[in-house]
Design a protein around this motif. Structure first.
Motif, PDB file in Angstrom:
ATOM      1  N   LEU A   3       0.924  -1.212  -0.048  1.00 20.82           N
ATOM      2  CA  LEU A   3       0.126  -0.104   0.017  1.00 20.82           C
ATOM      3  C   LEU A   3       0.849   1.268   0.173  1.00 20.82           C
ATOM      4  N   TYR A   4       1.840   1.216   0.653  1.00 15.52           N
ATOM      5  CA  TYR A   4       2.900   2.385   0.893  1.00 15.52           C
ATOM      6  C   TYR A   4       3.396   2.714  -0.833  1.00 15.52           C
ATOM      7  N   GLY A  19      -1.180   6.887  -3.717  1.00 15.85           N
ATOM      8  CA  GLY A  19      -1.726   7.707  -4.920  1.00 15.85           C
ATOM      9  C   GLY A  19      -2.147   7.020  -5.853  1.00 15.85           C
ATOM     10  N   ARG A  20      -1.978   5.579  -5.790  1.00 17.25           N
ATOM     11  CA  ARG A  20      -2.695   4.685  -6.948  1.00 17.25           C
ATOM     12  C   ARG A  20      -3.966   4.096  -6.485  1.00 17.25           C
ATOM     13  N   THR A  56      -1.373  -3.855 -10.666  1.00 19.30           N
ATOM     14  CA  THR A  56      -0.902  -2.303 -10.896  1.00 19.30           C
ATOM     15  C   THR A  56       0.626  -2.380 -11.289  1.00 19.30           C
ATOM     16  N   ARG A  57       1.401  -2.854 -10.938  1.00 19.34           N
ATOM     17  CA  ARG A  57       2.879  -2.934 -11.277  1.00 19.34           C
ATOM     18  C   ARG A  57       2.969  -3.691 -12.465  1.00 19.34           C
ATOM     19  N   LEU A  58       2.356  -4.676 -12.918  1.00 20.01           N
ATOM     20  CA  LEU A  58       2.491  -5.283 -14.053  1.00 20.01           C
ATOM     21  C   LEU A  58       1.993  -4.590 -15.368  1.00 20.01           C
ATOM     22  N   ARG A  59       0.921  -3.873 -14.879  1.00 16.59           N
ATOM     23  CA  ARG A  59       0.559  -2.756 -15.824  1.00 16.59           C
ATOM     24  C   ARG A  59       1.533  -1.745 -16.203  1.00 16.59           C
ATOM     25  N   ASP A  60       2.118  -1.226 -15.037  1.00 15.91           N
ATOM     26  CA  ASP A  60       3.334  -0.317 -15.197  1.00 15.91           C
ATOM     27  C   ASP A  60       4.219  -0.902 -16.227  1.00 15.91           C
TER      28      ASP A  60
END
Length: 247
Positions: free
Chosen positions: A82-83, A87-88, A167-171
């Motif tokens: 979460l940290y 903001g996401r 979220t990170r794999l989308r990034d």
């Protein structure tokens, strides 16, 4: 942003993913695979037992202390995820509590009933270990700890394996279905210590949950669904295990 900077950012995100998973469920997956190997080489899954929520000490106060610490430390990767996503939005909020609870309950029902059938089928086929989800020694606080452990599982798995990982794999530029399948396979892998049947069941659960998150962007209903599934399993086993011949 230059191509060189983009490449550096992608490497940083990829390293971050490995670190987060290495501190949490990726580590669990490695141990689960090794546990499966041990079971297969020691008589097979039909004779094996997978124990969850076992007692951690003979003294009541020390058992409770260790149980609370275990749950607390297991939630540290959740706080880290979460940290890192500050903001996401991953839909972990109380904007629509009634709807999220209703959806979570429905998802739990959709996954739970077939999952129970899959477990008994896996036991009959010898591809699933005998799963013990409550300790033999029961104290006045045991049910509370089991409910708290269920919440911990829901938070850890859904926030890290769905909210964070998606979220990170989308990034990194991954498409929807590669992300959904990867997340589902990871979910199945860290359940391998329970046997092949439960691993397959959790892959299916991961596909359903991943599809839902991809469609809605809300992880809270998944946390609720997962928590409900584990509460029913843990507390139900504690309350009815003797009557049903499970303990």
């Amino acid at each position: 942003m230059s191509a060189e900077t983009t490449t550096a950012d992608r490497r940083r995100v990829a390293a971050e993913i490995w670190i987060v998973l290495g501190l949490s469920l990726g580590q669990s997956a490695v141990y689960a695979v090794l546990s499966l190997v041990v079971k297969l080489t020691n008589g097979g899954l039909r004779q094996s037992t997978a124990t969850l929520n076992s007692s951690r000490a003979d003294q009541q106060w020390l058992d409770l202390t260790l149980q609370v610490l275990s749950i607390g430390f297991a939630l540290v990767p959740v706080a880290l995820a979460l940290y890192l996503l500050a903001g996401r939005s991953i839909g972990f909020d109380l904007r629509s509590p009634g709807r999220d609870t209703a959806v979570g309950a429905l998802l739990a029902l959709v996954i739970g009933v077939p999952g129970l059938g899959l477990y008994f089928a896996g036991r009959a086929l010898g591809v699933t270990a005998d799963i013990v989800v409550a300790p033999d020694t029961v104290y006045w606080w045991t049910a509370v700890i089991l409910v708290t452990a269920a919440l911990q599982n829901g938070l850890l798995e859904e926030i890290v394996v769905v909210g964070y990982l998606f979220t990170r794999l989308r990034d990194l530029g991954w498409g929807p279905w590669p992300i959904i399948v990867t997340s589902a396979l990871l979910r199945g892998s860290y359940h391998l210590y329970q046997g092949f049947g439960q691993a397959v069941g959790n892959v299916v659960m991961g596909l359903v949950f991943g599809w839902w998150f991809q469609r809605t962007g809300r992880v809270l209903p998944l946390v609720i669904a997962h928590t409900l599934l584990d509460v029913v399993a843990f507390v139900g086993y504690l309350a009815l295990g003797d009557r049903l011949g499970l303990r």
